[in-house]
Design a protein around this motif. Structure first.
Motif, PDB file in Angstrom:
ATOM      1  N   LEU A   1      -7.734   7.116  -3.350  1.00  0.00           N
ATOM      2  CA  LEU A   1      -7.309   6.081  -2.403  1.00  0.00           C
ATOM      3  C   LEU A   1      -7.937   4.708  -2.654  1.00  0.00           C
ATOM      4  O   LEU A   1      -7.295   3.691  -2.359  1.00  0.00           O
ATOM      5  CB  LEU A   1      -7.605   6.541  -0.976  1.00  0.00           C
TER       6      LEU A   1
ATOM      7  N   LEU B   1       0.671   3.988  -2.882  1.00  0.00           N
ATOM      8  CA  LEU B   1       0.385   5.381  -2.521  1.00  0.00           C
ATOM      9  C   LEU B   1       1.469   6.304  -3.034  1.00  0.00           C
ATOM     10  O   LEU B   1       1.175   7.402  -3.533  1.00  0.00           O
ATOM     11  CB  LEU B   1       0.249   5.500  -1.003  1.00  0.00           C
TER      12      LEU B   1
ATOM     13  N   GLY C   1      -2.501  -1.855  -4.306  1.00  0.00           N
ATOM     14  CA  GLY C   1      -1.592  -2.263  -3.254  1.00  0.00           C
ATOM     15  C   GLY C   1      -1.875  -3.665  -2.757  1.00  0.00           C
ATOM     16  O   GLY C   1      -0.961  -4.500  -2.630  1.00  0.00           O
TER      17      GLY C   1
ATOM     18  N   LEU D   1       0.827  -1.209   0.000  1.00  0.00           N
ATOM     19  CA  LEU D   1       0.000   0.000   0.000  1.00  0.00           C
ATOM     20  C   LEU D   1       0.859   1.256   0.000  1.00  0.00           C
ATOM     21  O   LEU D   1       0.530   2.246  -0.660  1.00  0.00           O
ATOM     22  CB  LEU D   1      -0.925   0.002   1.224  1.00  0.00           C
ATOM     23  N   GLY D   2       1.956   1.238   0.746  1.00  0.00           N
ATOM     24  CA  GLY D   2       2.856   2.388   0.746  1.00  0.00           C
ATOM     25  C   GLY D   2       3.456   2.647  -0.628  1.00  0.00           C
ATOM     26  O   GLY D   2       3.556   3.798  -1.072  1.00  0.00           O
TER      27      GLY D   2
ATOM     28  N   VAL E   1      -5.515   2.912  -4.558  1.00  0.00           N
ATOM     29  CA  VAL E   1      -4.352   2.542  -3.758  1.00  0.00           C
ATOM     30  C   VAL E   1      -4.589   1.198  -3.081  1.00  0.00           C
ATOM     31  O   VAL E   1      -3.715   0.313  -3.085  1.00  0.00           O
ATOM     32  CB  VAL E   1      -4.038   3.636  -2.713  1.00  0.00           C
TER      33      VAL E   1
ATOM     34  N   SER F   1       0.660   9.141  -5.734  1.00  0.00           N
ATOM     35  CA  SER F   1       0.920  10.507  -5.264  1.00  0.00           C
ATOM     36  C   SER F   1       1.907  11.214  -6.177  1.00  0.00           C
ATOM     37  O   SER F   1       1.744  12.409  -6.483  1.00  0.00           O
ATOM     38  CB  SER F   1       1.450  10.471  -3.830  1.00  0.00           C
TER      39      SER F   1
ATOM     40  N   ILE G   1      -5.436  13.062  -4.160  1.00  0.00           N
ATOM     41  CA  ILE G   1      -4.918  11.764  -3.730  1.00  0.00           C
ATOM     42  C   ILE G   1      -5.943  11.029  -2.874  1.00  0.00           C
ATOM     43  O   ILE G   1      -6.126   9.811  -3.008  1.00  0.00           O
ATOM     44  CB  ILE G   1      -3.595  11.962  -2.971  1.00  0.00           C
TER      45      ILE G   1
ATOM     46  N   THR H   1      -9.002   7.931   7.344  1.00  0.00           N
ATOM     47  CA  THR H   1      -9.005   8.856   6.202  1.00  0.00           C
ATOM     48  C   THR H   1     -10.165   9.837   6.283  1.00  0.00           C
ATOM     49  O   THR H   1      -9.992  11.038   6.070  1.00  0.00           O
ATOM     50  CB  THR H   1      -9.078   8.059   4.887  1.00  0.00           C
TER      51      THR H   1
END
Length: 379
Positions: free
Chosen positions: A81, A35, A88, A31-32, A84, A39, A77, A130
């Motif tokens: 999500l 993202l 991810g 996920l990082g 993402v 981004s 962003i 979020t």
């Protein structure tokens, strides 16, 4: 740490074992990465857009453009999500499958539900975070960018904004006023080219037009409207001129000049109060109610995207269909995204209720994900 799954054992909470923690760590890493990639693309596009827009009107340094980009990009962003979580989670489980780790887990008799549901639960928690924390900060950044853009562009945008008509409504049970101002003078806190339409309400709730008052200017202070050189005419009577005329008001001094923020730029915590203000002013709050319901459905959408991605990546590598399943997951994810956009359009147009328009895409995504997971795991 082991899962407490013995029959009748309800005294101990279910805890995550090593396998669940390992899968969660892999998911968070993926996920990082997802993202970071999304981004970077959003920020690059925003940098080019700001450079070609504001940069062409005024001489902005690269550092200033980067600052504007950093307060504008988070709002976009946040809207992306769901992708993402789709990309991810898909990447994490495909990597586990390629390294045969999923095969080893399932060969050991571990059900897919054991590591898919914790991943979905983590997505649900991140969705709540979020909506309640990250979203309001992104909305505040977007509002700051809009103000900075107007300030940098100079008086041109400000003059165009001041020329836009303003509509207000206020009053009480027996008396209502609809106010239209052709322009506003923020420097002197006045509304210009003002017309007041006054209505009275009888005990049966029937509303009747009572009086119209026109004035070149009106200012709001101390709970009253002060009109200069006003002309008023009641129904069936001749017009009457007033050098000054005071009308009672229930608005705060700054509300006559305040425009309602866009639904997308309004934070989750501000939406209920914003909806009340809009309805009190006599305008439709459908777009804001839709936005509130969409935010409430966001955690479910994140969890559904995670389950959908995991279900598509559970197929064994040796069967040779993993690539097709991965492409299918991406296509289906985009299909649900466009369904969400279409549903939002129907909700904004009041074709369907805001609650249905907001929750239908998330519910359909969740149902599709659970159906596929049941079919993959249980046949």
């Amino acid at each position: 740490m082991k899962l407490s799954l013995r029959a009748g054992d309800t005294s101990k909470p279910i805890r995550l074992g090593r396998i669940e923690r390992y899968v969660l760590v892999q998911q968070m890493r993926a996920l990082g990465v997802a993202l970071a990639v999304i981004s970077a693309l959003v920020m690059l596009i925003d940098f080019v857009e700001i450079s070609r827009g504001l940069g062409s009107e005024t001489d902005l340094s690269a550092l200033r453009i980067v600052g504007l980009m950093l307060i504008k990009s988070p709002q976009v962003i946040v809207q992306l999500l769901p992708f993402v979580f789709l990309f991810g989670t898909l990447s994490a489980f495909v990597s586990l499958n390629r390294r045969s780790e999923l095969i080893a887990m399932r060969a050991a008799g571990i059900s897919a539900w054991r590591f898919v549901l914790p991943a979905a639960g983590m997505a649900l928690v991140l969705g709540v975070l979020t909506v309640t924390c990250i979203g309001p900060l992104a909305a505040a950044g977007d509002n700051l960018f809009q103000r900075e853009r107007a300030r940098i562009s100079g008086s041109v945008l400000g003059a165009e904004e001041d020329k836009q008509a303003i509509w207000l409504r206020e009053g009480e049970d027996t008396r209502q006023m609809v106010i239209r101002a052709g322009r506003q003078d923020r420097a002197n806190a006045r509304l210009l080219d003002v017309t007041f339409f006054i209505y009275t309400t009888d005990p049966q709730g029937r509303r009747a037009f009572s009086e119209r008052i026109d004035a070149p200017a009106a200012s709001l202070s101390a709970g009253r409207w002060r009109l200069i050189n006003a002309v008023g005419a009641q129904t069936g009577q001749r017009a009457v001129r007033y050098a000054t005329l005071d009308l009672p008001s229930s608005l705060a001094d700054d509300e006559a000049f305040e425009r309602f923020a866009r639904p997308q730029a309004t934070s989750f915590w501000s939406l209920p109060a914003q909806i009340s203000r809009i309805e009190d002013a006599g305008f439709s709050s459908t777009a804001y109610r839709l936005r509130l319901q969409q935010l409430l459905a966001t955690p479910l959408m994140f969890a559904a995207m995670s389950i959908l991605a995991a279900a598509f990546s559970l197929r064994l590598m040796r069967l040779g269909d993993l690539a097709k399943m991965t492409v299918g997951a991406v296509v289906l994810g985009f299909a649900f995204f466009f369904l969400n956009q279409a549903s939002s359009a129907f909700g904004s147009a009041e074709v369907v209720p805001p609650f249905v328009a907001a929750w239908l895409p998330a519910m359909l995504t969740a149902l599709a994900a659970f159906t596929l997971l049941f079919y993959t795991e249980d046949g």
